[in-house]
Design a protein around this motif. Structure first.
Motif, PDB file in Angstrom:
ATOM      1  N   ALA A 176     -30.432  37.600  32.068  1.00 39.36           N
ATOM      2  CA  ALA A 176     -29.342  36.751  32.565  1.00 39.36           C
ATOM      3  C   ALA A 176     -28.937  35.750  31.481  1.00 39.36           C
ATOM      4  CB  ALA A 176     -29.778  36.032  33.837  1.00 39.36           C
ATOM      5  N   ALA A 177     -29.940  35.193  30.775  1.00 40.51           N
ATOM      6  CA  ALA A 177     -29.627  34.249  29.694  1.00 40.51           C
ATOM      7  C   ALA A 177     -28.843  34.956  28.596  1.00 40.51           C
ATOM      8  CB  ALA A 177     -30.921  33.656  29.141  1.00 40.51           C
ATOM      9  N   ALA A 178     -29.230  36.191  28.282  1.00 43.28           N
ATOM     10  CA  ALA A 178     -28.510  36.948  27.248  1.00 43.28           C
ATOM     11  C   ALA A 178     -27.045  37.095  27.640  1.00 43.28           C
ATOM     12  CB  ALA A 178     -29.152  38.319  27.060  1.00 43.28           C
ATOM     13  N   ARG A 179     -26.828  37.389  28.898  1.00 40.02           N
ATOM     14  CA  ARG A 179     -25.443  37.549  29.374  1.00 40.02           C
ATOM     15  C   ARG A 179     -24.685  36.225  29.196  1.00 40.02           C
ATOM     16  NH1 ARG A 179     -25.445  38.625  35.474  1.00 40.02           N
ATOM     17  NH2 ARG A 179     -26.188  36.502  35.354  1.00 40.02           N
ATOM     18  N   ASP A 180     -25.345  35.123  29.560  1.00 41.94           N
ATOM     19  CA  ASP A 180     -24.679  33.821  29.464  1.00 41.94           C
ATOM     20  C   ASP A 180     -24.420  33.406  28.014  1.00 41.94           C
ATOM     21  OD1 ASP A 180     -24.878  33.881  32.168  1.00 41.94           O
ATOM     22  OD2 ASP A 180     -26.563  32.470  32.303  1.00 41.94           O
ATOM     23  N   TRP A 181     -25.306  33.809  27.115  1.00 40.49           N
ATOM     24  CA  TRP A 181     -25.199  33.368  25.717  1.00 40.49           C
ATOM     25  C   TRP A 181     -24.364  34.303  24.853  1.00 40.49           C
ATOM     26  CZ3 TRP A 181     -31.165  32.341  24.806  1.00 40.49           C
ATOM     27  CH2 TRP A 181     -31.570  31.304  25.655  1.00 40.49           C
ATOM     28  N   ARG A 182     -24.071  35.462  25.414  1.00 41.88           N
ATOM     29  CA  ARG A 182     -23.495  36.534  24.596  1.00 41.88           C
ATOM     30  C   ARG A 182     -22.229  36.086  23.839  1.00 41.88           C
ATOM     31  NH1 ARG A 182     -25.679  40.972  24.033  1.00 41.88           N
ATOM     32  NH2 ARG A 182     -24.543  42.313  22.627  1.00 41.88           N
ATOM     33  N   ALA A 183     -21.320  35.436  24.566  1.00 36.19           N
ATOM     34  CA  ALA A 183     -20.037  35.068  23.950  1.00 36.19           C
ATOM     35  C   ALA A 183     -20.278  34.084  22.805  1.00 36.19           C
ATOM     36  CB  ALA A 183     -19.117  34.462  25.000  1.00 36.19           C
ATOM     37  N   ALA A 184     -21.136  33.107  23.027  1.00 34.48           N
ATOM     38  CA  ALA A 184     -21.393  32.091  21.997  1.00 34.48           C
ATOM     39  C   ALA A 184     -22.015  32.736  20.759  1.00 34.48           C
ATOM     40  CB  ALA A 184     -22.311  31.017  22.554  1.00 34.48           C
ATOM     41  N   ARG A 195     -25.667  39.496  14.127  1.00 36.99           N
ATOM     42  CA  ARG A 195     -25.799  39.492  15.595  1.00 36.99           C
ATOM     43  C   ARG A 195     -27.043  40.264  15.996  1.00 36.99           C
ATOM     44  NH1 ARG A 195     -20.290  40.429  15.631  1.00 36.99           N
ATOM     45  NH2 ARG A 195     -20.503  42.628  16.152  1.00 36.99           N
ATOM     46  N   ARG A 196     -27.230  41.384  15.355  1.00 35.63           N
ATOM     47  CA  ARG A 196     -28.395  42.206  15.686  1.00 35.63           C
ATOM     48  C   ARG A 196     -29.691  41.442  15.413  1.00 35.63           C
ATOM     49  NH1 ARG A 196     -29.777  47.532  16.820  1.00 35.63           N
ATOM     50  NH2 ARG A 196     -32.015  47.414  16.702  1.00 35.63           N
ATOM     51  N   ALA A 197     -29.707  40.723  14.281  1.00 35.25           N
ATOM     52  CA  ALA A 197     -30.910  39.957  13.934  1.00 35.25           C
ATOM     53  C   ALA A 197     -31.187  38.903  15.007  1.00 35.25           C
ATOM     54  CB  ALA A 197     -30.734  39.303  12.568  1.00 35.25           C
ATOM     55  N   PHE A 198     -30.119  38.268  15.478  1.00 31.92           N
ATOM     56  CA  PHE A 198     -30.309  37.274  16.540  1.00 31.92           C
ATOM     57  C   PHE A 198     -30.921  37.925  17.781  1.00 31.92           C
ATOM     58  CE2 PHE A 198     -29.163  35.318  20.493  1.00 31.92           C
ATOM     59  CZ  PHE A 198     -29.427  33.973  20.285  1.00 31.92           C
ATOM     60  N   ASP A 218     -34.439  27.348  23.654  1.00 28.82           N
ATOM     61  CA  ASP A 218     -34.665  28.672  23.059  1.00 28.82           C
ATOM     62  C   ASP A 218     -33.442  29.115  22.275  1.00 28.82           C
ATOM     63  OD1 ASP A 218     -37.311  29.691  24.010  1.00 28.82           O
ATOM     64  OD2 ASP A 218     -36.418  29.202  25.949  1.00 28.82           O
ATOM     65  N   LEU A 219     -32.286  28.899  22.893  1.00 28.25           N
ATOM     66  CA  LEU A 219     -31.047  29.300  22.222  1.00 28.25           C
ATOM     67  C   LEU A 219     -30.917  28.560  20.883  1.00 28.25           C
ATOM     68  CD1 LEU A 219     -28.324  30.728  22.113  1.00 28.25           C
ATOM     69  CD2 LEU A 219     -27.356  28.896  23.496  1.00 28.25           C
ATOM     70  N   ASP A 220     -31.197  27.244  20.922  1.00 26.67           N
ATOM     71  CA  ASP A 220     -31.084  26.448  19.690  1.00 26.67           C
ATOM     72  C   ASP A 220     -32.044  26.943  18.622  1.00 26.67           C
ATOM     73  OD1 ASP A 220     -29.181  25.015  20.964  1.00 26.67           O
ATOM     74  OD2 ASP A 220     -30.491  23.328  21.498  1.00 26.67           O
ATOM     75  N   GLU A 221     -33.271  27.194  19.046  1.00 28.13           N
ATOM     76  CA  GLU A 221     -34.295  27.604  18.083  1.00 28.13           C
ATOM     77  C   GLU A 221     -33.983  28.980  17.493  1.00 28.13           C
ATOM     78  OE1 GLU A 221     -38.778  27.883  18.768  1.00 28.13           O
ATOM     79  OE2 GLU A 221     -38.109  26.057  19.796  1.00 28.13           O
ATOM     80  N   LEU A 222     -33.574  29.894  18.372  1.00 25.75           N
ATOM     81  CA  LEU A 222     -33.241  31.246  17.902  1.00 25.75           C
ATOM     82  C   LEU A 222     -32.060  31.190  16.943  1.00 25.75           C
ATOM     83  CD1 LEU A 222     -33.647  33.148  21.288  1.00 25.75           C
ATOM     84  CD2 LEU A 222     -34.921  33.639  19.194  1.00 25.75           C
ATOM     85  N   THR A 223     -31.122  30.318  17.235  1.00 22.03           N
ATOM     86  CA  THR A 223     -29.953  30.188  16.368  1.00 22.03           C
ATOM     87  C   THR A 223     -30.371  29.642  15.001  1.00 22.03           C
ATOM     88  OG1 THR A 223     -28.726  29.629  18.359  1.00 22.03           O
ATOM     89  CG2 THR A 223     -27.598  29.286  16.287  1.00 22.03           C
ATOM     90  N   ARG A 224     -31.259  28.624  15.034  1.00 15.98           N
ATOM     91  CA  ARG A 224     -31.738  28.068  13.756  1.00 15.98           C
ATOM     92  C   ARG A 224     -32.415  29.138  12.916  1.00 15.98           C
ATOM     93  NH1 ARG A 224     -33.152  23.520  16.274  1.00 15.98           N
ATOM     94  NH2 ARG A 224     -35.308  24.148  16.615  1.00 15.98           N
ATOM     95  N   GLU A 225     -33.275  29.919  13.575  1.00 20.34           N
ATOM     96  CA  GLU A 225     -33.989  30.988  12.841  1.00 20.34           C
ATOM     97  C   GLU A 225     -33.010  32.010  12.278  1.00 20.34           C
ATOM     98  OE1 GLU A 225     -36.893  32.950  15.254  1.00 20.34           O
ATOM     99  OE2 GLU A 225     -37.860  31.041  15.778  1.00 20.34           O
TER     100      GLU A 225
END
Ligand code: SAH
Length: 497
Positions: A176-184, A195-198, A218-225
């Motif tokens: 569900a989070a993936a769906r919500d974050w997908r556009a961003a 995108r694939r790496a993310f 989690d979103l912030d951390e994954l984005t930083r990585e």
């Protein structure tokens, strides 16, 4: 000598035939029509409502269960009309289900529904269906459907239960989070690889902490990585075990699932490669021991260059990578090149063979020590630096890898060094594979028995009194009528030498 081979890319064979094509139908806000109230109809009405459809049920004589259905679904999603259907009721229906008792009535409804452009299902009448319903594992938005095409519904249910157990309920929140974050995420990373790496990092995290609901942090951390750039390449030496894919470790499975490239040996059972991602490249860098082989230097260089280009490389080796696998050289090559390297152990051939025969390799009275030796040196000849005193000891279990060409000479020398000539010996061919075969004999007789048998495939030889005890048990079991071998119901060839 045959000429050396070069590593070559292997392709998975084309798709096997499919009994049915799984497709997933979006029903949010669409109309579904159900006629009749036969077995399972109420459940199907609720299923369609759960998938977001507006469901109209036409049943002149609805069952108790069907009467209760509207109240059990989201308010207003199921409307029960206590009358027969008419063609006008099918207008705009995306999906229609025939659930009447009478075959003719079903066929008539099915024809009208098709005419109206609906996809059709008829309860318990596969010949009238465009689509059928499978068993479902619901971690919505993650949905798994299972079909046996009606061949084995109970088996399908068992598979469903297994998959239920494999998919933590927390995956629901992650997907569900993936769906919500997908556009961003798509807006931030324009390149496909980024995108694939993310999303790969996202999946790793979900698998690592499935039961924790993902948060904004989690979103912030994954984005930083992901911003920090692509993950560097690495090499993992993975043990594939002796053949039976069920002997893979969970770590091996995970490494296979995340590999970009898999370099494997001939002895790796083909089924094991089925666990790789479909997009992964697979390359045979075969070393058979007899036929042509790739040079170790070529394999090392290939591994290092792939990892340096950022690939996650799995070097898949039969059995355990650290047992007679030249892993030391591959690890050194990675270290020298500054490529991160790690090892996932596997079940070595001796362990797989012993387990398949329920044979204890150590024994308080018969074997206090266990030794693994190779029958080959660099040139394929009997190594002259084996510890002969140790091989002359009957109270040890000795497992000989790559035994075939030199076994006669090896055992003769061991006997000269003190091994009792009647010490029990076993050869296990194709251990843990469907074609596993066992030859029984003694230190004196086994080599000839192997030559005479003509059995093909990789083999190990086990020598020692503990092996004898195991072999007796084997015969006793066979006599008692139990199947002997890795799988019940299948008897390996068991010959005396
Ligand atoms: N790393 C492997 C050994 C590689 S050396 C391991 O741990 O098992 C190759 C030798 O292993 C073969 O010549 C044979 O002696 C043995 N071997 C590998 N797979 C086998 C199998 N399924 N059955 C019997 N012997 C096997």
């Amino acid at each position: 000598m045959s000429s050396p081979r070069t590593p070559r890319e292997t392709r998975s064979p084309g798709l096997e035939p499919l009994a049915v094509l799984p497709v997933f139908v979006t029903l949010q806000g669409k109309r579904a029509v159900l006629a009749g109230a036969g077995g399972g109809a109420a459940w199907k009405a609720k299923l369609l409502a759960a998938a977001g459809a507006q469901v109209d049920v036409y049943a002149p004589d609805p069952t108790e269960e069907m009467r209760a259905a509207p109240a059990e679904a989201v308010a207003g999603r199921i409307v029960l009309h206590a009358r027969d259907w008419s063609p006008a009721d099918l207008a705009g229906a995306a999906l229609a289900i025939a659930a009447q008792e009478d075959e003719g009535a079903c066929a008539c409804f099915v024809a009208a529904a098709r005419q109206a452009g609906a996809i059709v299902n008829a309860v318990d009448r596969p010949h009238l269906c465009d689509v059928s319903f499978g068993a479902i594992v619901n971690r919505s938005p993650l949905v798994v459907g299972i079909s046996t095409e009606g061949a084995a519904p109970v088996f399908g249910q068992t598979v469903r239960a297994r998959i239920e157990a494999m998919l933590p309920s927390g995956f629901k929140a992650w997907v569900a989070a993936a769906r919500d974050w997908r556009a961003a995420v798509s807006a931030r990373y324009h390149a496909f690889a980024e995108r694939r790496a993310f999303w790969e990092r996202f999946a790793d995290r979900a698998f690592a902490e499935p039961d924790r609901a993902p948060t904004r942090a989690d979103l912030d951390e994954l984005t930083r990585e992901a911003d920090a750039g692509p993950r560097g390449g690495a090499v993992v030496l993975v043990g594939a075990g002796p053949g039976d894919a069920e002997l893979l470790t969970l770590k091996a499975l995970r490494a296979l699932r995340s590999a970009d490239v898999i370099l494997y040996d001939d002895l790796v059972a083909p089924e094991i490669l089925d666990y790789a991602r479909r997009e992964a490249r697979t390359m045979l860098v075969g070393k058979t021991g007899h036929g042509p082989s790739c040079r170790q230097d070529d394999i090392n260089a290939l591994m290092v260059s792939l990892a340096r280009s950022g690939k996650r490389v799995v070097r898949l080796k039969s059995g355990d990578p650290l047992v007679f696998g030249r892993a030391g050289e591959e690890i050194d090559a990675c270290r020298a090149a500054g490529v991160p390297v790690s090892v996932v152990p596997g079940v070595t051939a001796a362990q797989g063979a012993a387990a398949s025969l329920c044979l204890s390799l150590t024994h308080r009275d018969a074997a206090r020590r266990l030794q693994y030796v190779t029958g080959h040196d660099r040139r394929g000849a009997l190594p002259d630096d084996l510890n002969w005193a140790a091989l002359g000891d009957s109270s040890v279990t000795t497992v000989i890898y790559m035994p075939k060409r030199t076994l006669g000479a090896l055992l003769a020398r061991a006997i000269a060094e003190g091994l009792r000539p009647d010490t029990p010996a076993l050869a296990v061919f194709n251990a843990t594979r469907p074609d596993q075969a066992v030859l029984r004999g003694s230190a004196t007789s086994l080599a000839e028995a192997i030559a005479a048998s003509g059995i093909a495939g990789p083999a190990i030889v086990m020598v020692g009194d503990a092996v004898g005890r195991g072999a007796e048990a084997l015969i006793a079991e066979a006599v008692a009528g139990f199947p002997v071998g890795p799988e019940a119901g299948r008897e390996p060839r068991s010959l005396s030498g």
